[in-house]
Design a protein around this motif. Structure first.
Motif, PDB file in Angstrom:
ATOM      1  N   MET A 189      18.611 -17.552  -0.772  1.00  0.00           N
ATOM      2  CA  MET A 189      18.553 -18.601  -1.793  1.00  0.00           C
ATOM      3  C   MET A 189      17.109 -18.912  -2.176  1.00  0.00           C
ATOM      4  SD  MET A 189      21.691 -19.175  -2.471  1.00  0.00           S
ATOM      5  CE  MET A 189      21.877 -20.761  -3.271  1.00  0.00           C
ATOM      6  N   VAL A 190      16.610 -18.157  -3.128  1.00  0.00           N
ATOM      7  CA  VAL A 190      15.289 -18.406  -3.703  1.00  0.00           C
ATOM      8  C   VAL A 190      15.476 -18.861  -5.143  1.00  0.00           C
ATOM      9  CG1 VAL A 190      14.092 -16.788  -2.197  1.00  0.00           C
ATOM     10  CG2 VAL A 190      15.065 -15.970  -4.351  1.00  0.00           C
ATOM     11  N   GLY A 191      14.378 -19.260  -5.789  1.00  0.00           N
ATOM     12  CA  GLY A 191      14.498 -19.751  -7.157  1.00  0.00           C
ATOM     13  C   GLY A 191      14.812 -18.666  -8.152  1.00  0.00           C
ATOM     14  N   SER A 192      14.146 -17.522  -8.023  1.00  0.00           N
ATOM     15  CA  SER A 192      14.300 -16.426  -8.980  1.00  0.00           C
ATOM     16  C   SER A 192      14.552 -15.122  -8.250  1.00  0.00           C
ATOM     17  CB  SER A 192      13.033 -16.302  -9.834  1.00  0.00           C
ATOM     18  OG  SER A 192      13.090 -15.158 -10.666  1.00  0.00           O
ATOM     19  N   LEU A 230      41.637 -18.240 -19.976  1.00  0.00           N
ATOM     20  CA  LEU A 230      41.099 -19.083 -18.907  1.00  0.00           C
ATOM     21  C   LEU A 230      42.040 -20.234 -18.574  1.00  0.00           C
ATOM     22  CD1 LEU A 230      37.374 -19.475 -20.095  1.00  0.00           C
ATOM     23  CD2 LEU A 230      38.327 -17.735 -18.558  1.00  0.00           C
ATOM     24  N   ASP A 231      41.931 -20.710 -17.349  1.00  0.00           N
ATOM     25  CA  ASP A 231      42.618 -21.936 -16.937  1.00  0.00           C
ATOM     26  C   ASP A 231      41.701 -23.147 -17.073  1.00  0.00           C
ATOM     27  OD1 ASP A 231      45.257 -20.926 -15.845  1.00  0.00           O
ATOM     28  OD2 ASP A 231      43.843 -19.692 -14.701  1.00  0.00           O
ATOM     29  N   MET A 232      40.391 -22.884 -17.079  1.00  0.00           N
ATOM     30  CA  MET A 232      39.400 -23.955 -17.234  1.00  0.00           C
ATOM     31  C   MET A 232      38.107 -23.359 -17.775  1.00  0.00           C
ATOM     32  SD  MET A 232      37.679 -26.439 -14.275  1.00  0.00           S
ATOM     33  CE  MET A 232      39.124 -27.492 -14.058  1.00  0.00           C
ATOM     34  N   GLU A 233      37.455 -24.076 -18.691  1.00  0.00           N
ATOM     35  CA  GLU A 233      36.139 -23.700 -19.207  1.00  0.00           C
ATOM     36  C   GLU A 233      35.183 -24.867 -18.945  1.00  0.00           C
ATOM     37  OE1 GLU A 233      34.214 -21.485 -20.229  1.00  0.00           O
ATOM     38  OE2 GLU A 233      32.863 -22.215 -21.775  1.00  0.00           O
ATOM     39  N   VAL A 234      34.049 -24.558 -18.331  1.00  0.00           N
ATOM     40  CA  VAL A 234      33.058 -25.584 -18.010  1.00  0.00           C
ATOM     41  C   VAL A 234      31.751 -25.234 -18.722  1.00  0.00           C
ATOM     42  CG1 VAL A 234      31.835 -26.813 -16.173  1.00  0.00           C
ATOM     43  CG2 VAL A 234      34.128 -25.887 -15.745  1.00  0.00           C
ATOM     44  N   ILE A 235      31.178 -26.211 -19.419  1.00  0.00           N
ATOM     45  CA  ILE A 235      29.897 -26.023 -20.098  1.00  0.00           C
ATOM     46  C   ILE A 235      28.826 -26.784 -19.328  1.00  0.00           C
ATOM     47  CG2 ILE A 235      28.587 -26.296 -22.231  1.00  0.00           C
ATOM     48  CD1 ILE A 235      31.232 -26.340 -23.749  1.00  0.00           C
ATOM     49  N   PHE A 236      27.757 -26.084 -18.968  1.00  0.00           N
ATOM     50  CA  PHE A 236      26.611 -26.680 -18.290  1.00  0.00           C
ATOM     51  C   PHE A 236      25.444 -26.724 -19.281  1.00  0.00           C
ATOM     52  CE2 PHE A 236      29.196 -24.567 -15.173  1.00  0.00           C
ATOM     53  CZ  PHE A 236      29.148 -25.350 -14.026  1.00  0.00           C
ATOM     54  N   THR A 237      24.884 -27.888 -19.520  1.00  0.00           N
ATOM     55  CA  THR A 237      23.693 -27.944 -20.353  1.00  0.00           C
ATOM     56  C   THR A 237      22.492 -28.323 -19.493  1.00  0.00           C
ATOM     57  OG1 THR A 237      23.652 -30.293 -21.007  1.00  0.00           O
ATOM     58  CG2 THR A 237      25.139 -28.816 -22.230  1.00  0.00           C
ATOM     59  N   ALA A 238      21.328 -27.811 -19.888  1.00  0.00           N
ATOM     60  CA  ALA A 238      20.058 -28.188 -19.255  1.00  0.00           C
ATOM     61  C   ALA A 238      19.041 -28.275 -20.369  1.00  0.00           C
ATOM     62  CB  ALA A 238      19.641 -27.148 -18.208  1.00  0.00           C
ATOM     63  N   LYS A 249      19.230 -31.689  -9.868  1.00  0.00           N
ATOM     64  CA  LYS A 249      18.908 -30.560  -8.995  1.00  0.00           C
ATOM     65  C   LYS A 249      20.037 -29.536  -8.936  1.00  0.00           C
ATOM     66  CE  LYS A 249      15.665 -32.934  -5.905  1.00  0.00           C
ATOM     67  NZ  LYS A 249      15.348 -33.251  -4.488  1.00  0.00           N
ATOM     68  N   MET A 250      21.235 -29.942  -9.363  1.00  0.00           N
ATOM     69  CA  MET A 250      22.393 -29.060  -9.262  1.00  0.00           C
ATOM     70  C   MET A 250      22.623 -28.308 -10.572  1.00  0.00           C
ATOM     71  SD  MET A 250      25.084 -31.244  -6.917  1.00  0.00           S
ATOM     72  CE  MET A 250      26.161 -29.826  -6.663  1.00  0.00           C
ATOM     73  N   SER A 251      22.167 -27.048 -10.598  1.00  0.00           N
ATOM     74  CA  SER A 251      22.412 -26.180 -11.743  1.00  0.00           C
ATOM     75  C   SER A 251      23.784 -25.529 -11.579  1.00  0.00           C
ATOM     76  CB  SER A 251      21.332 -25.100 -11.830  1.00  0.00           C
ATOM     77  OG  SER A 251      21.427 -24.229 -10.714  1.00  0.00           O
ATOM     78  N   ARG A 252      24.133 -24.640 -12.494  1.00  0.00           N
ATOM     79  CA  ARG A 252      25.418 -23.931 -12.371  1.00  0.00           C
ATOM     80  C   ARG A 252      25.523 -23.214 -11.028  1.00  0.00           C
ATOM     81  NH1 ARG A 252      27.182 -19.602 -16.916  1.00  0.00           N
ATOM     82  NH2 ARG A 252      25.078 -18.819 -16.473  1.00  0.00           N
ATOM     83  N   LYS A 253      24.398 -22.688 -10.558  1.00  0.00           N
ATOM     84  CA  LYS A 253      24.404 -21.950  -9.292  1.00  0.00           C
ATOM     85  C   LYS A 253      24.832 -22.831  -8.133  1.00  0.00           C
ATOM     86  CE  LYS A 253      20.442 -20.566  -7.534  1.00  0.00           C
ATOM     87  NZ  LYS A 253      19.184 -19.801  -7.362  1.00  0.00           N
ATOM     88  N   GLN A 254      24.493 -24.136  -8.196  1.00  0.00           N
ATOM     89  CA  GLN A 254      24.888 -25.052  -7.130  1.00  0.00           C
ATOM     90  C   GLN A 254      26.245 -25.711  -7.397  1.00  0.00           C
ATOM     91  OE1 GLN A 254      21.536 -25.292  -8.378  1.00  0.00           O
ATOM     92  NE2 GLN A 254      20.924 -23.959  -6.681  1.00  0.00           N
TER      93      GLN A 254
END
Length: 387
Positions: free
Chosen positions: A160-163, A300-308, A367-372
């Motif tokens: 688990m690194v940033g990039s 899909l059963d669910m679609e989630v949109i993450f904005t930053a 702090k919680m992006s899609r990855k988290q």
């Protein structure tokens, strides 16, 4: 097959390397290793995945003495879809590399399995997600949740690194004196490192000591670079999605998870904010319709949109980094999962006050992006029957 020390003797430029790959790609006698970045069906590919896979394949190719293996950096989208990634074109232009030279999924034959390296993901996805291809996974370099697959792969680094570019450069024993660390490699590598760590902002929880170590080495090779300006220039280009159609915004950075406790979940990451988007569309209805239509199109059963979004890009605001979330439940059996997300104390969701729409949220925990967030959502779906 994968040596760690790379010599720059007779080292091709990236442009020469990509031209060489194209020339050799369809020769049946050539042993090929596909180096594939992170994707799911419909994903347009992100900067970290594309550059990390390109650099890994390039350095792996240059380390060979006899060039018996062709390392193919693969972008798993059609060539035309690269137009949805203006920041990729911008970064490649910095080193004089034409983005059209990249190898895309519509340019290769995937019918016969060959060795494959997974970069920025650790589970095979569409087109490669078969039992035959799973026997050919020879490498993994990734910074997402470990799915514990292909445990016998000769290279397997999940950290688990940033990039992901951090893991790629570390794999080749990065140092300021490494002969392979050219200005070209350094300049390209710096882009995803800065973008994925949000310019190394520790307070956002996306930067690790390894990322900083890599940054310090690259910094030595690029004494003339203004890192803040480079980061802001990339982010400015990356965030210019306001002229895109809703459909393209949703698929531009899309990842799909095909079997989560029997459900199919789609996630779209958007470098914009809902308030500006809603203002453009004169309400939420066109956005919600586009999301539901896109979900139905993909089954899909669910679609989630993450904005930053970083308001520092707007002169009228003062560097206010925000995250938002929108949850569209297609299969009503998952309505309880949405409620669980609303009540989750880690995410800190709060309804955005849009008229006649309850799918949109401000996310308190930036702090919680899609990855988290994805592992949390996956856990809630897997525990669905107990909710």
């Amino acid at each position: 097959m994968f040596f760690l020390s790379v010599s720059c003797d007779n080292m091709k430029s990236l442009e020469q390397y990509l031209d060489y790959v194209r020339k050799e790609l369809f020769k049946e006698t050539t042993h090929k290793v596909i180096v594939s970045g992170n994707d799911s069906a419909g994903n347009v590919g992100n900067l970290d995945s594309i550059i990390s896979s390109l650099i890994f394949a390039y350095l792996s190719s240059n380390q060979q003495n006899d060039h018996s293996t062709l390392f193919v950096p693969l972008i798993k989208v059609p060539k035309a879809d690269l137009e949805l990634r203006p920041e990729l074109k911008f970064v490649l232009n910095q080193v004089g590399l034409d983005y059209k030279k990249l190898i895309t999924i519509d340019e290769i034959d995937t019918s016969e399995p060959t060795d494959i390296v997974l970069i920025d993901h650790n589970q095979l996805t569409a087109l490669f997600h078969t039992e035959d291809w799973s026997k050919h996974v020879v490498g993994i370099l990734d910074h997402h949740i470990d799915e514990k697959l292909y445990l016998n792969a000769p290279i397997r680094v999940v950290k688990m690194v940033g990039s992901c570019i951090t893991l790629v450069l570390k794999h080749f024993e990065l140092s300021a004196t490494a002969s392979w660390l050219t200005k070209e490699v350094s300049y390209l590598s710096m882009a995803p490192l800065l973008v994925d760590t949000v310019n190394l902002k520790w307070e956002l929880g996306r930067t690790t000591e390894l990322d900083v170590q890599v940054f310090e080495v690259l910094k030595e090779k690029l004494p003339e670079m203004d890192f803040n300006s480079y980061f802001k220039s990339i982010e400015k280009v990356k965030s210019e999605v306001d002229a895109m159609a809703n459909y393209d915004i949703l698929r531009r950075d899309y990842k799909e998870f095909s079997n989560v406790n029997g459900y199919k979940i789609g996630t779209s990451a958007v470098t914009w904010n809902f308030r500006a988007w809603v203002e453009r569309e004169n309400g939420t209805e066109p956005i919600s319709k586009a999301a539901v239509d896109y979900a139905n199109e993909r089954g899909l059963d669910m679609e989630v949109i993450f904005t930053a979004f970083d308001y520092d890009r707007e002169e009228t605001r003062g560097g206010d980094y925000r995250r938002e979330l929108a949850v569209f439940v297609i299969n009503r059996d998952l309505e309880r999962v949405k409620i669980s997300l609303e009540n989750n104390k880690d995410l800190q969701l709060k309804h955005i006050d849009f008229e006649d729409a309850n799918e949109y949220y401000d996310q308190g925990n930036i702090k919680m992006s899609r990855k988290q967030v994805w592992p949390l959502l996956k856990q809630l779906i897997e525990a669905h029957d107990d909710l």
